[in-house]
Scaffold this active site. Structure first.
Site, PDB file in Angstrom:
ATOM      1  CB  SER A 126      -0.951   0.004   1.204  1.00 60.52           C
ATOM      2  OG  SER A 126      -0.215   0.173   2.394  1.00 60.52           O
ATOM      3  CE  LYS A 164      -3.059   2.484   3.211  1.00 61.56           C
ATOM      4  NZ  LYS A 164      -3.944   1.683   4.020  1.00 61.56           N
TER       5      LYS A 164
END
Lengths: 208, 208
Positions: A126, A164
């Site tokens: 990710s 993130k």
DNA sequence: TTGCCATGTTTTCTTTTTGTTCTCTTTTTT
DNA sequence: AAAAAAGAGAACAAAAAGAAAACATGGCAA
């Protein structure tokens, strides 16, 4: 013994903790850079106060010698370095998978901060466009808040953890992956708990 | 014992840390290059001061002999094996830019091998798609050969060093960047010397 | 041999860095 | 508001570092 102001104590602490990071006794100009000052004259006053207090001594025998600790002041040594705890694996969408036995990992000073840090291994792609690959280790500074643009470890709904980019506003918290194939996720502020901020990253290319 | 100035200490540190990188005791001119000086005369003064301080001795038996450490001076370094030497900066198209004073970097075991390793800092974006960014540190295992697909430090025409994927055939050696904006370069085998193989990579996200 | 070149060595000069002192402004504490 | 501490920045002399040129010498190749 002479009284020391707070700032002078800070300067002395820096000297005490960083003696060995100098290849040779530091000059006033060098110390200014390290301490984030721009004036040698200002620092000079502190150094003089420390010398008068007997905590420090000028490098003898050389006119432009620099500064060093006194022998007694150097006594209080810092404890042996043990490394950072390697907590486990972080994969987007699952809680952090903790190891049964805590491992310790020796990490370069440049990749950690003076705050408490720990190490996680990244699972998944990710953050691939940020140069964080599957299998990489990341060094996380333990914190409960962060700035927009920071890469954070966030715990969502007390259930799943993820690594993130953070973009937080008053109404919503955005967690942005660095992967064109994935989409940003939006949450209400109370759903998201910051667990730490990325301060370092490591990868091994060894063939096992 | 005679007093040493700060610069003289730096020169000595360089000698102490880099003795084994010289095939034979270095001349003043060689040392000038390494230390980034242009005048033998200036360096000469430092060397003489170090000799008088007993830290160094001239290479005997040859009038144009060069310099070497005294036996005692060499001893003191061997004890603290704390990390890998941080050699300097590697930027595609330039020789490796060595630091005047070598310092050491503590590197996790997982990022190094049991062979001799050293650390470089990467300048430029030529390996960006391999997740190696500008400013990253890389751990290099010192070797003179490598396998196809390895990321290597290659010295081209004895002049420029670069970090690239290696693809070697009998007729030509290909050095492949990991950047769509850059093109692969092809060389004859005798133009390229392998200096080491990438075994680890590190990045700091700390704000300074 | 002769000439050439790299070496160590010395000397002269310029530039940079050093500690030091000073004055003035800003920040913190009382 | 007053006092104390901290900082910026300029100025200065002395020390250190550096550049550049010149010189002597030995090794080496033509």
């Amino acid at each position: 013994m002479k009284v020391i102001t707070r700032r002078q104590q800070q300067v002395f602490n820096y000297l005490r903790d960083n003696t060995d990071s100098f290849s040779c006794p530091p000059s006033l100009a060098e110390l200014c850079v390290r301490l984030g000052m721009t004036s040698r004259g200002s620092l000079y006053k502190h150094i003089m106060a420390l010398i008068e207090a007997g905590l420090i001594e000028p490098f003898a025998g050389n006119k432009q010698g620099g500064i060093r600790l006194t022998s007694q002041a150097g006594q209080e040594q810092l404890q042996p370095e043990q490394g950072l705890p390697f907590i486990g694996v972080i994969a987007a969408g699952k809680p952090i998978e903790a190891l049964a036995t805590v491992d310790y990992m020796t990490v370069p000073d440049a990749l950690k901060t003076d705050k408490p840090c720990y190490v996680l291994q990244v699972k998944g792609d990710s953050m691939i466009e940020a140069g964080i690959f599957d299998g990489d280790w990341v060094v996380i500074e333990q914190r409960d808040c962060a700035n927009n643009g920071d890469i954070v470890v966030a715990l969502i709904d007390n259930a799943e953890a993820t690594l993130k980019y953070l973009e937080q506003g008053a109404e919503q918290v955005l967690l942005l992956p660095a992967n064109a194939n994935m989409t940003a996720l939006s949450y209400r502020p109370e759903q998201v708990v910051i667990q730490g901020v990325l301060v370092g990253q490591m990868r091994s290319y060894r063939v096992h």
